[in-house]
Design an enzyme around this catalytic site. Structure first.
Site, PDB file in Angstrom:
ATOM      1  N   LYS A 129       0.869  -1.178   0.000  1.00  0.00           N
ATOM      2  CA  LYS A 129       0.000   0.000   0.000  1.00  0.00           C
ATOM      3  C   LYS A 129       0.912   1.236   0.000  1.00  0.00           C
ATOM      4  O   LYS A 129       1.107   1.879   1.027  1.00  0.00           O
ATOM      5  CB  LYS A 129      -0.917  -0.007   1.217  1.00  0.00           C
ATOM      6  CG  LYS A 129      -2.245  -0.714   0.970  1.00  0.00           C
ATOM      7  CD  LYS A 129      -3.138  -0.702   2.185  1.00  0.00           C
ATOM      8  CE  LYS A 129      -3.965   0.546   2.293  1.00  0.00           C
ATOM      9  NZ  LYS A 129      -5.086   0.621   1.356  1.00  0.00           N
TER      10      LYS A 129
HETATM   11  N1  PPE Z   1      -7.480  -2.324  -3.173  1.00  0.00           N
HETATM   12  C1  PPE Z   1      -6.966  -1.094  -2.940  1.00  0.00           C
HETATM   13  C2  PPE Z   1      -6.238  -0.416  -4.026  1.00  0.00           C
HETATM   14  C3  PPE Z   1      -7.121  -0.513  -1.682  1.00  0.00           C
HETATM   15  O1  PPE Z   1      -6.609   0.689  -1.442  1.00  0.00           O
HETATM   16  C4  PPE Z   1      -7.851  -1.188  -0.676  1.00  0.00           C
HETATM   17  C5  PPE Z   1      -8.054  -0.538   0.663  1.00  0.00           C
HETATM   18  C6  PPE Z   1      -8.373  -2.460  -0.965  1.00  0.00           C
HETATM   19  C7  PPE Z   1      -8.161  -2.996  -2.213  1.00  0.00           C
HETATM   20  C8  PPE Z   1      -9.088  -3.279   0.075  1.00  0.00           C
HETATM   21  O2  PPE Z   1      -8.210  -3.709   1.081  1.00  0.00           O
HETATM   22  P1  PPE Z   1      -8.695  -3.980   2.576  1.00  0.00           P
HETATM   23  O3  PPE Z   1      -9.002  -2.653   3.166  1.00  0.00           O
HETATM   24  O4  PPE Z   1      -7.561  -4.656   3.203  1.00  0.00           O
HETATM   25  O5  PPE Z   1      -9.902  -4.830   2.485  1.00  0.00           O
HETATM   26  N2  PPE Z   1      -8.278   0.849   0.617  1.00  0.00           N
HETATM   27  C9  PPE Z   1      -8.151   1.647   1.818  1.00  0.00           C
HETATM   28  C10 PPE Z   1      -8.075   3.117   1.493  1.00  0.00           C
HETATM   29  C11 PPE Z   1      -9.320   3.904   1.352  1.00  0.00           C
HETATM   30  C12 PPE Z   1      -9.078   5.409   1.334  1.00  0.00           C
HETATM   31  O6  PPE Z   1      -9.852   6.113   0.684  1.00  0.00           O
HETATM   32  O7  PPE Z   1      -8.149   5.891   1.971  1.00  0.00           O
HETATM   33  C13 PPE Z   1      -9.245   1.291   2.816  1.00  0.00           C
HETATM   34  O8  PPE Z   1     -10.271   0.739   2.456  1.00  0.00           O
HETATM   35  O9  PPE Z   1      -9.031   1.567   3.996  1.00  0.00           O
END
Ligand code: PPE
Length: 304
Positions: free
Chosen positions: A158
């Protein structure tokens, strides 16, 4: 605007929000090489609890490893820091944002000895794609921007800078009146949304793209486990945008977005055009799990 809380955890100490400042020569601010997490805490019958804290902290450390940011804190210290930050702000529910960034030191593209700073901020955050989105589903559009190729910007970390691509996509589609962007990988297969993983349901089977061009989402993993526990078949398999058009149901998963149904993609109505039955079941079990109402998933919770 996001609501400011009282305290921020900064490099091992809780400091007043206004004192958690960064230098204008913060390396990450200029070049985007930093890593972050997004975690949620929920109110449960036994008080506030953080959802899958260990997995989030471990992913932060892994993100750092991928892009060579050596985070000077261990798993347990970071877990404790998250809990301390929530307590210091008297929050039992909310969003938690740990970030590790390169501070002031060298400028230029070889940040050899810049200090690695770590901060944790928390804030109250409601439904990311709206309460109505959670219930009725959102309208998505495939973005004209391609999601990262792993040899351009790796997808298992990330990394702050990765999100420029997400912002471009999200802006593009929201300007056109849609709620969220779906992004295709460099081969033209569905990858993920700007900040969520994507699932489709067809003939009772759940399908989500394999890791490669998508983040290993912790909500994605939770949904896969919940679905399998319910006897729903899950496959990790690439699919095209038109497979999404003809799906019976589709939804997004993410810490921020939780489980959000998709009711339209590129102006094609998905299934019945509202939250489908499989999505509803998985979403409702997910919300029970995060709120400590599902015995089976209590091990996913850490009390604040
Ligand atoms: N793909 C991406 C690109 C991503 O950033 C997230 C989380 C996910 C999938 C889902 O991952 P998880 O949260 O582990 O289920 N995105 C984070 C950022 C949001 C934001 O606007 O800042 C989140 O959901 O916290």
């Amino acid at each position: 605007m996001v609501e400011r809380t009282e305290k921020v955890w900064l490099n091992g100490e809780l400091v007043a929000f206004d004192r958690a400042d960064v230098s204008i020569l913060t390396h990450t601010l200029h070049y985007g090489l930093g890593v972050f997490e997004g975690i949620r805490a929920y109110e449960s019958p036994a008080g506030g609890a953080v959802f899958r804290l260990r997995e989030h902290v471990e992913r932060l450390l892994r993100s750092g490893r991928v892009v060579e940011i050596e985070i000077p804190f261990g798993t347990e210290e970071l877990e404790r820091a998250v809990l301390d930050t929530l307590r210091a702000n008297r929050m039992s529910e909310g969003y938690i944002r740990p970030i590790a960034y390169l501070g002031e030191g060298a400028m230029g593209l070889l940040p050899a000895d810049n200090p690695v700073e770590v901060a944790i901020a928390v804030w109250p955050w409601g439904a990311y794609l709206g309460d109505e989105g959670l219930e009725r589903g959102i309208r998505a559009k495939v973005s004209s921007y391609t999601r990262h190729h792993p040899n351009i910007s790796m997808t298992q970390s990330k990394t702050c800078g990765n999100y420029v691509n997400s912002i471009l996509a999200k802006r593009e589609v929201t300007r056109l009146g849609y709620d969220e962007a779906i992004m295709l990988d460099p081969n033209g297969m569905v990858a993920e949304a700007s900040g969520e993983n994507v699932f489709l349901v067809r003939k009772g089977q759940l399908k989500t793209p394999p890791l490669g061009s998508v983040l290993d989402g912790i909500t994605r993993d939770s949904i896969v486990q919940i679905a399998r526990d319910k006897g729903i078949e899950v496959v990790e398999q690439s699919f095209t945008r038109d497979e999404l058009y003809i799906a019976d149901e589709a939804f997004l998963t993410g810490t921020a977005a939780e489980v959000t149904p998709i009711r339209e993609v590129d102006d094609r109505v998905i299934g019945s055009g509202t939250r489908g039955p499989v999505t509803r079941t998985l979403q409702s079990t997910y919300f029970d799990a995060v709120r400590g109402k599902e015995r089976k998933y209590e091990h996913w919770l850490t009390k604040v």
